[in-house]
Design a protein around this motif. Structure first.
Motif, mmCIF file in Angstrom:
data_model
loop_
_atom_site.group_PDB
_atom_site.id
_atom_site.type_symbol
_atom_site.label_atom_id
_atom_site.label_comp_id
_atom_site.label_asym_id
_atom_site.label_seq_id
_atom_site.Cartn_x
_atom_site.Cartn_y
_atom_site.Cartn_z
ATOM 1 N N UNK A 68 41.402 40.738 39.616
ATOM 2 C CA UNK A 68 41.360 40.082 37.955
ATOM 3 C C UNK A 68 41.200 38.738 37.891
ATOM 4 N N UNK A 69 40.556 38.076 39.017
ATOM 5 C CA UNK A 69 40.280 36.684 39.177
ATOM 6 C C UNK A 69 41.169 35.672 38.869
ATOM 7 N N UNK A 70 42.648 36.076 39.203
ATOM 8 C CA UNK A 70 43.623 34.838 39.332
ATOM 9 C C UNK A 70 43.170 34.224 40.602
ATOM 10 N N UNK A 71 43.221 33.084 40.759
ATOM 11 C CA UNK A 71 43.169 32.460 42.120
ATOM 12 C C UNK A 71 44.245 31.480 42.386
ATOM 13 N N UNK B 119 43.410 31.164 36.249
ATOM 14 C CA UNK B 119 42.821 32.455 35.930
ATOM 15 C C UNK B 119 41.301 32.043 35.327
ATOM 16 N N UNK B 120 40.565 33.227 35.600
ATOM 17 C CA UNK B 120 39.260 33.037 35.134
ATOM 18 C C UNK B 120 39.060 32.642 33.491
ATOM 19 N N UNK B 121 40.285 33.336 32.936
ATOM 20 C CA UNK B 121 40.062 33.288 31.385
ATOM 21 C C UNK B 121 40.487 32.000 31.168
ATOM 22 N N UNK C 70 38.364 29.094 28.992
ATOM 23 C CA UNK C 70 39.254 28.251 27.946
ATOM 24 C C UNK C 70 39.330 26.833 28.113
ATOM 25 N N UNK C 71 38.858 26.436 29.194
ATOM 26 C CA UNK C 71 38.997 24.808 29.510
ATOM 27 C C UNK C 71 40.329 24.499 29.855
ATOM 28 N N UNK C 72 41.215 25.520 30.136
ATOM 29 C CA UNK C 72 42.643 24.982 30.635
ATOM 30 C C UNK C 72 42.563 24.649 31.926
ATOM 31 N N UNK C 73 43.592 23.712 32.017
ATOM 32 C CA UNK C 73 43.589 23.207 33.539
ATOM 33 C C UNK C 73 44.739 24.243 34.156
#
Length: 156
Positions: free
Chosen positions: A84-87, A139-141, A145-148
């Motif tokens: 789910x694209x968490x890294x 996360x990918x999201x 969303x340009x969150x750090x």
């Protein structure tokens, strides 16, 4: 930096507040990518680390390229990436462990048996011990969303 450097020991109480989520990522994606460097050339390969408190362990064999690279440059990084694209990026300083007792102590934490990993024909067992100094999760999201990323570092 050589593998002789000994970073400050980090206790579970020092762990990042998002460590439970980090452990969930590790559980969901037990295969990590390990980055080492030999001079200016990075090397990346899949590994299945064990985590005990804030230390990562990677099984290998003595004399493997991983052990040679860590002895030349102790700085390494692990990356776990879920479907789910968490890294999760885990960076730290590694040392090479050849002590059979220490390897046996950590062995129950691996998701496979150490004896099966090494088998009778593989060279002598060794282990990389990575004291985590920086942990980042995103996360990918979050990226879209340009969150750090959430980042934790050891305090000196």
């Amino acid at each position: 930096m050589t593998s002789e450097a000994t970073p400050r020991e980090v206790t579970p109480a020092d762990a990042p507040d998002f460590w439970p989520e980090a452990l969930e990522v590790i559980s969901s994606a037990p295969i990590a990518l390990l980055a080492t460097a030999n001079g200016r050339q990075p090397h990346v390969r899949p590994v299945v680390p064990a985590y005990v408190d804030m230390v990562a362990y990677v099984l290998t064999s003595s004399g493997s390229p991983k052990t040679d690279q860590v002895q030349a440059n102790a700085l390494v990084e692990l990356l776990h990436w879920t479907s789910d694209f968490r890294h999760l990026n885990l960076a730290g300083s590694a040392t090479v462990i050849n002590d059979a007792e220490e390897i046996a102590e950590v062995a129950p934490h691996f998701p496979y048996t150490v004896d099966d990993f090494f088998g009778p024909d593989l060279r002598a067992p060794a282990m990389l011990k990575v004291r985590l100094e920086r942990v980042a999760i995103t996360t990918f999201n979050d990226i879209i969303a340009d969150k750090r990323p959430r980042i934790w570092r050891t305090t000196s």
